[in-house]
Motif scaffolding. Structure first.
Motif, PDB file in Angstrom:
ATOM      1  N   SER A  19       0.816  -1.219   0.000  1.00 43.75           N
ATOM      2  CA  SER A  19       0.000   0.000   0.000  1.00 43.75           C
ATOM      3  C   SER A  19       0.846   1.265   0.000  1.00 43.75           C
ATOM      4  CB  SER A  19      -0.946  -0.002   1.209  1.00 43.75           C
ATOM      5  OG  SER A  19      -0.229  -0.077   2.422  1.00 43.75           O
ATOM      6  N   ARG A  20       2.117   1.169   0.417  1.00 46.17           N
ATOM      7  CA  ARG A  20       2.983   2.348   0.469  1.00 46.17           C
ATOM      8  C   ARG A  20       3.712   2.615  -0.849  1.00 46.17           C
ATOM      9  NH1 ARG A  20       4.766   0.136   5.800  1.00 46.17           N
ATOM     10  NH2 ARG A  20       3.539   1.203   7.389  1.00 46.17           N
ATOM     11  N   GLY A  21       3.655   1.671  -1.818  1.00 48.67           N
ATOM     12  CA  GLY A  21       4.337   1.884  -3.085  1.00 48.67           C
ATOM     13  C   GLY A  21       4.878   0.600  -3.676  1.00 48.67           C
ATOM     14  N   LEU A 140       1.337 -21.518   3.271  1.00 49.88           N
ATOM     15  CA  LEU A 140       1.039 -20.264   3.957  1.00 49.88           C
ATOM     16  C   LEU A 140       1.285 -19.087   3.018  1.00 49.88           C
ATOM     17  CD1 LEU A 140       0.311 -18.747   6.572  1.00 49.88           C
ATOM     18  CD2 LEU A 140       2.732 -18.867   7.221  1.00 49.88           C
ATOM     19  N   LEU A 141       0.235 -18.330   2.750  1.00 49.83           N
ATOM     20  CA  LEU A 141       0.338 -17.151   1.900  1.00 49.83           C
ATOM     21  C   LEU A 141       0.099 -15.899   2.734  1.00 49.83           C
ATOM     22  CD1 LEU A 141      -1.653 -18.294  -1.280  1.00 49.83           C
ATOM     23  CD2 LEU A 141       0.833 -18.311  -0.921  1.00 49.83           C
ATOM     24  N   LYS A 142       0.814 -14.836   2.383  1.00 51.25           N
ATOM     25  CA  LYS A 142       0.638 -13.542   3.046  1.00 51.25           C
ATOM     26  C   LYS A 142       0.154 -12.543   2.013  1.00 51.25           C
ATOM     27  CE  LYS A 142       3.216 -10.005   5.618  1.00 51.25           C
ATOM     28  NZ  LYS A 142       4.443  -9.719   6.372  1.00 51.25           N
ATOM     29  N   ILE A 143      -0.851 -11.756   2.399  1.00 48.62           N
ATOM     30  CA  ILE A 143      -1.426 -10.770   1.499  1.00 48.62           C
ATOM     31  C   ILE A 143      -1.169  -9.386   2.059  1.00 48.62           C
ATOM     32  CG2 ILE A 143      -3.461 -10.099   0.190  1.00 48.62           C
ATOM     33  CD1 ILE A 143      -4.772 -12.680   1.106  1.00 48.62           C
ATOM     34  N   LYS A 144      -0.641  -8.520   1.219  1.00 46.50           N
ATOM     35  CA  LYS A 144      -0.447  -7.123   1.583  1.00 46.50           C
ATOM     36  C   LYS A 144      -1.713  -6.355   1.205  1.00 46.50           C
ATOM     37  CE  LYS A 144       4.022  -6.808   2.831  1.00 46.50           C
ATOM     38  NZ  LYS A 144       4.496  -6.156   4.059  1.00 46.50           N
ATOM     39  N   LEU A 145      -2.415  -5.837   2.208  1.00 48.85           N
ATOM     40  CA  LEU A 145      -3.642  -5.090   1.963  1.00 48.85           C
ATOM     41  C   LEU A 145      -3.485  -3.666   2.499  1.00 48.85           C
ATOM     42  CD1 LEU A 145      -6.315  -7.851   2.743  1.00 48.85           C
ATOM     43  CD2 LEU A 145      -5.404  -7.155   0.528  1.00 48.85           C
ATOM     44  N   GLY A 146      -4.577  -3.084   3.016  1.00 44.16           N
ATOM     45  CA  GLY A 146      -4.509  -1.724   3.512  1.00 44.16           C
ATOM     46  C   GLY A 146      -5.029  -0.701   2.524  1.00 44.16           C
ATOM     47  N   THR A 147      -6.023  -1.089   1.701  1.00 45.43           N
ATOM     48  CA  THR A 147      -6.623  -0.197   0.712  1.00 45.43           C
ATOM     49  C   THR A 147      -8.140  -0.215   0.881  1.00 45.43           C
ATOM     50  OG1 THR A 147      -7.076  -1.798  -1.053  1.00 45.43           O
ATOM     51  CG2 THR A 147      -4.800  -1.002  -0.842  1.00 45.43           C
ATOM     52  N   PRO A 148      -8.864   0.691   0.201  1.00 44.13           N
ATOM     53  CA  PRO A 148     -10.330   0.670   0.292  1.00 44.13           C
ATOM     54  C   PRO A 148     -10.971  -0.545  -0.384  1.00 44.13           C
ATOM     55  CG  PRO A 148      -9.532   2.840  -0.376  1.00 44.13           C
ATOM     56  CD  PRO A 148      -8.373   1.900  -0.473  1.00 44.13           C
ATOM     57  N   ASP A 149     -10.209  -1.282  -1.174  1.00 40.77           N
ATOM     58  CA  ASP A 149     -10.769  -2.406  -1.937  1.00 40.77           C
ATOM     59  C   ASP A 149     -10.203  -3.740  -1.472  1.00 40.77           C
ATOM     60  OD1 ASP A 149     -12.231  -0.640  -3.689  1.00 40.77           O
ATOM     61  OD2 ASP A 149     -10.316  -0.169  -4.632  1.00 40.77           O
ATOM     62  N   ASP A 150     -10.054  -3.900  -0.166  1.00 37.87           N
ATOM     63  CA  ASP A 150      -9.395  -5.098   0.345  1.00 37.87           C
ATOM     64  C   ASP A 150     -10.236  -6.364   0.228  1.00 37.87           C
ATOM     65  OD1 ASP A 150      -7.026  -3.894   0.934  1.00 37.87           O
ATOM     66  OD2 ASP A 150      -7.471  -3.523   3.032  1.00 37.87           O
ATOM     67  N   MET A 151     -11.542  -6.279   0.456  1.00 37.23           N
ATOM     68  CA  MET A 151     -12.355  -7.489   0.469  1.00 37.23           C
ATOM     69  C   MET A 151     -12.356  -8.215  -0.872  1.00 37.23           C
ATOM     70  SD  MET A 151     -13.285  -8.567   3.304  1.00 37.23           S
ATOM     71  CE  MET A 151     -14.209  -9.887   2.533  1.00 37.23           C
ATOM     72  N   PRO A 152     -12.518  -7.532  -2.020  1.00 31.81           N
ATOM     73  CA  PRO A 152     -12.435  -8.258  -3.293  1.00 31.81           C
ATOM     74  C   PRO A 152     -11.088  -8.955  -3.486  1.00 31.81           C
ATOM     75  CG  PRO A 152     -13.447  -6.112  -3.623  1.00 31.81           C
ATOM     76  CD  PRO A 152     -12.917  -6.121  -2.217  1.00 31.81           C
ATOM     77  N   ILE A 168      -2.684 -11.733   6.809  1.00 33.37           N
ATOM     78  CA  ILE A 168      -2.870 -10.429   6.175  1.00 33.37           C
ATOM     79  C   ILE A 168      -1.965  -9.410   6.841  1.00 33.37           C
ATOM     80  CG2 ILE A 168      -4.485  -8.493   5.974  1.00 33.37           C
ATOM     81  CD1 ILE A 168      -6.709 -10.503   5.589  1.00 33.37           C
ATOM     82  N   ASP A 169      -1.343  -8.552   6.020  1.00 26.21           N
ATOM     83  CA  ASP A 169      -0.605  -7.405   6.532  1.00 26.21           C
ATOM     84  C   ASP A 169      -1.285  -6.148   6.002  1.00 26.21           C
ATOM     85  OD1 ASP A 169       1.125  -5.517   7.460  1.00 26.21           O
ATOM     86  OD2 ASP A 169       2.901  -6.290   6.446  1.00 26.21           O
ATOM     87  N   ALA A 170      -1.947  -5.414   6.898  1.00 27.42           N
ATOM     88  CA  ALA A 170      -2.647  -4.203   6.486  1.00 27.42           C
ATOM     89  C   ALA A 170      -1.732  -2.987   6.422  1.00 27.42           C
ATOM     90  CB  ALA A 170      -3.805  -3.916   7.437  1.00 27.42           C
ATOM     91  N   LEU A 189     -13.375 -16.254   5.877  1.00 26.79           N
ATOM     92  CA  LEU A 189     -12.435 -16.645   4.830  1.00 26.79           C
ATOM     93  C   LEU A 189     -11.213 -17.380   5.378  1.00 26.79           C
ATOM     94  CD1 LEU A 189     -12.731 -13.415   2.694  1.00 26.79           C
ATOM     95  CD2 LEU A 189     -13.513 -15.700   2.047  1.00 26.79           C
ATOM     96  N   GLY A 190     -11.238 -17.682   6.657  1.00 25.57           N
ATOM     97  CA  GLY A 190     -10.188 -18.509   7.235  1.00 25.57           C
ATOM     98  C   GLY A 190      -8.848 -17.834   7.377  1.00 25.57           C
ATOM     99  N   VAL A 191      -8.845 -16.527   7.659  1.00 26.42           N
ATOM    100  CA  VAL A 191      -7.582 -15.809   7.874  1.00 26.42           C
ATOM    101  C   VAL A 191      -7.030 -16.175   9.244  1.00 26.42           C
ATOM    102  CG1 VAL A 191      -6.542 -13.527   8.156  1.00 26.42           C
ATOM    103  CG2 VAL A 191      -8.223 -13.933   6.336  1.00 26.42           C
ATOM    104  N   ASP A 192      -5.739 -16.499   9.297  1.00 33.41           N
ATOM    105  CA  ASP A 192      -5.096 -16.929  10.546  1.00 33.41           C
ATOM    106  C   ASP A 192      -4.648 -15.776  11.436  1.00 33.41           C
ATOM    107  OD1 ASP A 192      -5.407 -19.509   9.668  1.00 33.41           O
ATOM    108  OD2 ASP A 192      -3.297 -20.065   9.866  1.00 33.41           O
ATOM    109  N   LEU A 193      -4.288 -14.636  10.828  1.00 33.83           N
ATOM    110  CA  LEU A 193      -3.647 -13.561  11.587  1.00 33.83           C
ATOM    111  C   LEU A 193      -3.713 -12.274  10.782  1.00 33.83           C
ATOM    112  CD1 LEU A 193      -0.349 -13.665  13.560  1.00 33.83           C
ATOM    113  CD2 LEU A 193      -0.442 -12.179  11.568  1.00 33.83           C
ATOM    114  N   VAL A 194      -3.808 -11.148  11.486  1.00 31.53           N
ATOM    115  CA  VAL A 194      -3.783  -9.826  10.854  1.00 31.53           C
ATOM    116  C   VAL A 194      -2.639  -9.023  11.457  1.00 31.53           C
ATOM    117  CG1 VAL A 194      -5.025  -7.680  10.442  1.00 31.53           C
ATOM    118  CG2 VAL A 194      -6.276  -9.841  10.506  1.00 31.53           C
ATOM    119  N   GLU A 195      -1.752  -8.548  10.588  1.00 27.42           N
ATOM    120  CA  GLU A 195      -0.624  -7.720  11.028  1.00 27.42           C
ATOM    121  C   GLU A 195      -1.006  -6.250  10.982  1.00 27.42           C
ATOM    122  OE1 GLU A 195       3.725  -8.031   9.749  1.00 27.42           O
ATOM    123  OE2 GLU A 195       2.747  -9.583   8.560  1.00 27.42           O
TER     124      GLU A 195
END
Length: 321
Positions: A19-21, A140-152, A168-170, A189-195
């Motif tokens: 989300s930062r670039g 184990l997959l990690k997703i970089k989120l932190g945007t207005p369109d995270d759910m899709p 997830i890393d927001a 959706l079975g997310v294990d952890l939110v950073e």
């Protein structure tokens, strides 16, 4: 002793976006400390989020006395990238002098492989689903989120990798209201952890909030001095050597955090196998290991870390420690 600092650039396998670039390469500093008979080395990744630059970190390192030891380093430099590279180089130097592995010197048991997360770059949902499908074999997959369109995006990744665990890393990108709204969907959706869902300066809003998915402190946790401010907000702390200022403090932080009831995640910046090598010792038995930096690179150090179905393996003596 002679202390040298070299800037090194490693090309990434593909554009990496959070989300930062976006970035196409990893810019790191390699520190070498030699005593005439042996040489130790370490790597750090200066991070603009913490007001670090390649130049400022280089100046910190080159300003150290040439007789620096790990015992005095803690008082000479603050937690951060500069202290990390020097601390890890000194550990490597001590190991070479002693003819032993670092884990022996630290009184640790011999380390083994740990399953590591693999990070998917932030993109449009269809592209993230394709990335997830390509990597659906990874546990184990990690997703970089932190945007207005995270759910899709999250829905797309889950569709692409239905059997993989997801974290997830927001990146400090949500508000308390957004997190509260998303939390039930994270469970679904079975997310294990939110950073780090909230900005580090605004995370008091987590106090008293329902946390159906464990919440991990990243930007809010640097070293042991961070722990008193985390109570009631977080369930897990993310230990990164570039935040703790080296392996020495990372091991201390891990022990104190566990004693205080936190679980531990061990993460990384985007760097080479040299940067990840000391962190594999901290990651032993961690709730989550996220040391995938070398997997994101198109090129790496000689004698790189081994990654296979068992995870990331400890370094060979030819690499570090």
């Amino acid at each position: 002793m002679d202390i040298s600092v070299t800037p090194d650039v490693f090309k990434l396998a593909q554009v990496f976006t959070i989300s930062r670039g976006s970035r196409t390469e990893a810019n790191v500093l390699t520190v070498r400390i030699a005593d005439g008979d042996h040489q130790g080395w370490g790597e750090c990744v200066p991070y603009a989020r913490y007001d670090e630059t390649l130049e400022s970190v280089t100046d910190e390192i080159l300003g150290l006395p040439r007789d620096v030891t790990r015992e005095v380093l803690y008082d000479l430099l603050p937690a951060g990238a500069a202290r990390n590279a020097v601390d890890c180089a000194l550990w490597d130097l001590e190991a070479k002098r002693a003819g032993k592995r670092v884990w022996e010197l630290a009184g640790l048991t011999a380390p083994g492989p740990e399953i590591t997360a693999y990070t998917l770059s932030l993109a449009e949902p269809a592209e993230m689903q394709a990335q997830a499908a390509k990597n659906a074999h990874r546990p184990l997959l990690k997703i970089k989120l932190g945007t207005p369109d995270d759910m899709p995006r999250l829905e797309a990744v889950r569709a692409g990798a239905p059997k993989s665990r997801i974290i997830i890393d927001a990146n400090e990108g949500w508000s308390a209201e957004v997190y509260a709204d998303l939390a039930p969907h994270l469970v679904r959706l079975g997310v294990d952890l939110v950073e780090q869902p909230l900005p580090a300066g605004d995370d008091d809003a987590l106090i008293g909030m329902d946390r159906p998915v464990p919440v991990c402190a990243d930007e809010s946790c640097h070293d042991r001095t961070s722990l008193p401010k985390l109570k009631g907000k977080y369930d897990v702390v993310n230990i990164k050597l570039d935040k703790t200022g080296g392996l020495t403090e990372a091991l201390r932080l891990r022990d104190v955090a566990l004693a205080e009831g936190y679980q531990v995640m061990v993460g990384c910046m985007v760097g080479s196998s040299l940067a990840m090598a000391p962190a594999t010792l901290v990651a032993q038995g961690a709730l989550v290991t996220d040391l995938d930096g070398p997997l994101l690179l198109a090129e790496d150090r000689d004698q790189p870390l081994k990654f296979d179905v068992d995870g990331v393996h400890p370094p060979s003596a030819a690499l570090w420690g």
